[in-house]
Write a protein that holds these residues in place. Structure first.
Motif, short mmCIF file in Angstrom:
data_model
loop_
_atom_site.label_atom_id
_atom_site.label_comp_id
_atom_site.label_asym_id
_atom_site.label_seq_id
_atom_site.Cartn_x
_atom_site.Cartn_y
_atom_site.Cartn_z
N ASP A 1 18.07 52.45 15.96
CA ASP A 1 19.00 51.77 16.88
C ASP A 1 18.27 50.72 17.70
OD1 ASP A 1 20.97 53.36 15.93
OD2 ASP A 1 21.06 54.71 17.64
N ASP A 2 17.08 51.09 18.20
CA ASP A 2 16.28 50.17 19.02
C ASP A 2 15.96 48.90 18.24
OD1 ASP A 2 16.31 51.95 21.04
OD2 ASP A 2 14.22 52.58 20.87
N LEU A 3 15.56 49.07 16.98
CA LEU A 3 15.20 47.92 16.16
C LEU A 3 16.41 47.03 15.89
CD1 LEU A 3 12.67 49.32 13.54
CD2 LEU A 3 12.22 47.57 15.24
N GLU A 4 17.54 47.67 15.58
CA GLU A 4 18.77 46.90 15.36
C GLU A 4 19.10 46.05 16.59
OE1 GLU A 4 21.31 47.18 12.83
OE2 GLU A 4 21.14 49.17 11.97
N GLN A 5 18.98 46.68 17.75
CA GLN A 5 19.29 45.99 19.01
C GLN A 5 18.29 44.87 19.27
OE1 GLN A 5 22.21 46.81 20.64
NE2 GLN A 5 21.77 44.88 21.65
N LEU A 6 17.02 45.16 19.00
CA LEU A 6 15.95 44.18 19.20
C LEU A 6 16.21 42.91 18.37
CD1 LEU A 6 13.06 43.90 20.53
CD2 LEU A 6 12.15 44.74 18.36
N LEU A 7 16.63 43.09 17.13
CA LEU A 7 16.90 41.96 16.25
C LEU A 7 18.10 41.16 16.76
CD1 LEU A 7 16.40 43.58 12.72
CD2 LEU A 7 14.75 42.39 14.13
N LYS A 8 19.12 41.90 17.19
CA LYS A 8 20.33 41.27 17.72
C LYS A 8 19.99 40.45 18.97
CE LYS A 8 25.07 42.88 18.14
NZ LYS A 8 25.88 44.08 18.38
N ASP A 9 19.26 41.08 19.89
CA ASP A 9 18.93 40.42 21.17
C ASP A 9 18.10 39.15 20.96
OD1 ASP A 9 20.25 42.47 22.40
OD2 ASP A 9 18.45 43.53 23.08
N ASN A 10 17.29 39.14 19.90
CA ASN A 10 16.36 38.02 19.69
C ASN A 10 16.78 37.08 18.55
OD1 ASN A 10 13.90 38.46 21.56
ND2 ASN A 10 14.37 40.49 20.78
N ASN A 11 17.99 37.28 18.03
CA ASN A 11 18.51 36.43 16.94
C ASN A 11 17.56 36.36 15.75
OD1 ASN A 11 20.88 35.68 18.35
ND2 ASN A 11 19.66 34.23 19.55
N ILE A 12 17.09 37.53 15.32
CA ILE A 12 16.23 37.60 14.13
C ILE A 12 17.12 37.94 12.94
CG2 ILE A 12 14.18 38.67 13.08
CD1 ILE A 12 13.43 37.39 15.75
N PRO A 13 17.31 37.02 11.97
CA PRO A 13 18.22 37.31 10.86
C PRO A 13 17.74 38.46 9.97
CG PRO A 13 17.66 34.96 10.93
CD PRO A 13 16.76 35.65 11.89
N THR A 14 16.44 38.48 9.65
CA THR A 14 15.93 39.49 8.71
C THR A 14 14.56 39.99 9.17
OG1 THR A 14 16.97 38.16 6.99
CG2 THR A 14 15.61 39.99 6.24
N LEU A 15 14.37 41.30 9.08
CA LEU A 15 13.07 41.91 9.41
C LEU A 15 12.64 42.79 8.26
CD1 LEU A 15 10.76 42.97 11.39
CD2 LEU A 15 12.38 44.76 12.02
N GLY A 16 11.40 42.63 7.83
CA GLY A 16 10.78 43.57 6.90
C GLY A 16 9.68 44.29 7.66
N LEU A 17 9.69 45.62 7.60
CA LEU A 17 8.72 46.40 8.38
C LEU A 17 8.08 47.47 7.50
CD1 LEU A 17 7.62 47.10 11.31
CD2 LEU A 17 9.55 48.67 11.49
N GLY A 18 6.76 47.49 7.49
CA GLY A 18 6.02 48.55 6.79
C GLY A 18 5.20 49.32 7.81
N VAL A 19 5.29 50.65 7.78
CA VAL A 19 4.56 51.48 8.75
C VAL A 19 3.55 52.34 7.99
CG1 VAL A 19 4.76 53.23 10.56
CG2 VAL A 19 6.59 51.54 10.26
N ILE A 20 2.29 52.22 8.38
CA ILE A 20 1.21 52.99 7.75
C ILE A 20 0.70 54.02 8.75
CG2 ILE A 20 -1.14 52.85 6.78
CD1 ILE A 20 -0.39 49.84 6.09
N GLU A 21 0.72 55.28 8.33
CA GLU A 21 0.21 56.36 9.18
C GLU A 21 -0.70 57.24 8.33
OE1 GLU A 21 4.15 57.58 9.99
OE2 GLU A 21 4.05 57.07 12.12
N ASP A 22 -1.85 57.57 8.89
CA ASP A 22 -2.79 58.44 8.18
C ASP A 22 -3.13 57.89 6.79
OD1 ASP A 22 -4.44 60.60 8.15
OD2 ASP A 22 -2.96 61.96 7.26
#
Length: 336
Positions: A19-40
């Motif tokens: 939800d936070d990411l969706e809102q973040l994109l909306k608030d900042n007018n980012i059309p598309t985000l690709g995110l990769g998360v690396i842990e361990d």
């Protein structure tokens, strides 16, 4: 959200983060985000939000132009050749290539791969930034830091001469195929890419034309997916590509670029204190803002791809969210 493929391992507040990411994109007018998360040391999440273009939703394997995130891939291709004893970090490049613009300037004989990968050539970022459109030295090679795409292109021409292969062929042989990076290429291929490429926009929502390179640029315009680039970073982190001594050299501070920030070979190095570093690189072009970072000690990493001129506006929130205090420290160094 369009297509989110998450390999979540008991991640708390999963819905909240989404939800936070969706809102973040909306608030900042980012059309598309690709995110990769690396842990361990593992790719735990791939998330792609938004649209490919004005008609189609983006899928998790959408392709992004990643601008200067091309440079670490070029660097690792060349360092792999060094590791295999096929290329020398400190051999003068004039033995293989000299740009006609600087042939009469004896300083060209000092240029080496090490200087190029650590941005100490003395070149401007791009020759077209000068009125005469010619390459020139702005200072003595090897004496200080100045970011240069021209340097990487110079190195490409030298290795292509020496091996009689294109950079695309060399990268395929030494990096893409060994790591299974089947969605990564320096060169536009309409059959493979046209239906999956994310369109870039300016901050007023006007689309840019897709860059369709017929020859590889060592510095810019690599096409790749979140998954491929994340797997590349994991291979760097785990040193699956280089000999131990070349790996150490790659993450050793070669030149200072600002307070607590340096360049190694192909990657920026953040000094986080307590004997800990982060290796990173960013990219920015028209309709492209990208960022990649790995923390070798804790085996964490992030890949952030956006498709708008001012996509960098969301980096800080994402870094804080996924990297906590270390994310904050990196932002602090960056914004000083």
């Amino acid at each position: 959200m369009s297509d989110v493929l998450s390999y979540n391992h008991g991640e708390p507040n999963k819905t909240k983060i989404t939800d936070d990411l969706e809102q973040l994109l909306k608030d900042n007018n980012i059309p598309t985000l690709g995110l990769g998360v690396i842990e361990d040391g593992k790719l735990t999440q791939i998330k792609v939000y938004g649209k490919l273009n004005d008609k189609t939703s983006a899928s998790y394997n959408s392709l992004f132009n990643v601008a200067s995130l091309t440079k670490p891939v070029t660097a690792m291709t060349v360092l792999r050749l060094v590791s295999l004893g096929k290329w020398n970090l400190d051999e003068p490049l004039y033995k293989y290539f000299t740009d006609p613009d600087i042939a009469k300037d004896s300083r060209h004989k000092k240029l080496t791969t090490r200087m190029i990968l650590s941005h100490q050539t003395g070149f401007p970022n791009w020759r077209w930034m000068h009125n005469d459109n010619k390459l020139n030295f702005e200072f003595e090679p090897g004496t200080k830091y100045q970011y240069s795409g021209e340097g990487f292109e110079y190195l490409r021409k030298a290795i292509e001469k020496k091996f009689n292969k294109t950079l695309e062929e060399l990268a395929k042989e030494y990096v893409f195929q060994p790591l299974g990076m089947n969605d990564t290429s320096y060169i536009w291929n309409a059959k493979k890419q046209a239906d999956r490429i994310v369109i870039g926009y300016d901050k007023n929502g006007k689309p840019y034309d897709i860059v369709k390179n017929k020859t590889a640029s060592a510095a810019d315009d690599l096409m790749t997916s979140v998954e491929d680039y994340s797997q590349f970073l994991i291979a760097v982190m785990k040193n699956e590509l280089l000999s131990p001594d070349v790996f150490e050299t790659m993450k050793t501070k070669q030149v200072k670029s600002k307070e607590n920030k340096y360049f190694g070979l192909g990657f920026e190095i953040y000094d986080l204190g307590n004997d800990e570093i982060a290796l990173s690189h960013g990219g920015a072009d028209k309709g492209v803002n990208t960022f990649a970072i790995i923390l070798p000690k804790t085996k964490q990493g992030l890949v952030i791809f956006t498709n708008v001129d001012d996509g960098y506006k969301i980096y800080e929130s994402i870094m804080n969210q996924y990297l906590g205090e270390k994310g904050k420290r990196i932002v602090e160094i960056e914004t000083k």
